[in-house]
Design an enzyme around this catalytic site. Sequence first.
Site, mmCIF file in Angstrom:
data_model
loop_
_atom_site.group_PDB
_atom_site.id
_atom_site.type_symbol
_atom_site.label_atom_id
_atom_site.label_comp_id
_atom_site.label_asym_id
_atom_site.label_seq_id
_atom_site.Cartn_x
_atom_site.Cartn_y
_atom_site.Cartn_z
ATOM 1 N N ASP A 87 -10.351 3.545 2.167
ATOM 2 C CA ASP A 87 -10.645 3.061 3.521
ATOM 3 C C ASP A 87 -11.443 4.076 4.343
ATOM 4 O O ASP A 87 -12.397 3.718 5.028
ATOM 5 C CB ASP A 87 -9.347 2.738 4.280
ATOM 6 C CG ASP A 87 -8.712 1.449 3.786
ATOM 7 O OD1 ASP A 87 -9.421 0.623 3.179
ATOM 8 O OD2 ASP A 87 -7.501 1.268 4.018
ATOM 9 N N LYS A 136 0.801 -1.233 0.000
ATOM 10 C CA LYS A 136 0.000 0.000 0.000
ATOM 11 C C LYS A 136 0.835 1.286 0.000
ATOM 12 O O LYS A 136 0.365 2.327 -0.442
ATOM 13 C CB LYS A 136 -0.941 0.021 1.211
ATOM 14 C CG LYS A 136 -2.110 -0.939 1.095
ATOM 15 C CD LYS A 136 -2.998 -0.755 2.314
ATOM 16 C CE LYS A 136 -4.227 -1.621 2.252
ATOM 17 N NZ LYS A 136 -5.240 -1.166 3.240
#
Length: 294
Positions: free
Chosen positions: A106, A70
């Site tokens: 997210d 990520k």
Amino acid sequence: MINGKTKVCGVIGNPVGHSMSPAIHNLFAEKTGADMVYVPFEVAEDQVAEAVKGAWALNLQGVNVTVPHKQNVMPYLVEIDEAAAAIGAVNTLVRTERGFKGYNTDAAGLGRAMAEAGISIKGEDCILIGAGGAAKAAAYLLAKEGAASIWALNRSLEKGKQLAEEINERFGKTMMQAKRLEDYGELPAGSYLAVQCTSVGMHPHTECAPIEDPAFYRQIHTGVDVIYTPMETRFMQLVKAAGGKAVNGLDMLLYQGIEAFERWYPDVKIDQETAGRARERMLEQLSARENGHE
Ligand code: ATR
């Protein structure tokens, strides 16, 4: 039916064998009529640049990025969205004319999950437990949605302080402060919205919670745990035992996926029925995993 026009999306990570993204996104494609297949790509740590370049060259429609890539993926993108820059991690790549743009869905996913559960953020005094990757996304969401105050409680005070400083700087006011996890007793008396972002209590350590003291939980009107294995964590049980409302992280995962799909297909909205069906699929996968069928 796969044909000459079928687009490909996928998730890069290592490992990717337990990712629920293929099940979710292939369902979205099926339900929305998008001519797309979504597949897992296991990518070694030293192959991230090649993977992004290859995905671009192969005309992949969209890519999700999971652990441990990520952050590593960020140098290979042509642009980084504001939320992803703030959170310091990218989980979704969207094609632009020049290359992939990185997003982090997210925070938005958590925001939508909380809204669906009837949990509002604006004007709330909040407690954030943790200061890692998940906590960064939650902190950004709480700050962006107008929390009145945010107390970070973290095992390492330094990491909590650093996150608080980053948030205060980005939002231009002192809204977040940090304390050591064990100093929770020093928080001002109040009624808090708490978001649990540590890995404490996650399967197989289901008997654990970051804080045990019932007095702490009496100050929490709502507790959100980003964990979804188990479906009800000890943190959630403690919140409920003290009279509060508690939700787990499954819908955060679901809605971060919906946010990604809607970025790849901007004209498409995933409806509630499809979201519900995706949630069922996720639950099926989790229970298959639990029963050792996977
Ligand atoms: P994620 O990306 O899932 O957030 P992470 O970035 O590794 O994972 O962050 C894990 C979080 O859980 C951190 O806040 C960590 O606390 P530290 O910053 O002090 O390391 C917290 N954590 C992990 N194990 C813990 C434990 N046994 N007790 C308390 N906090 C713990």
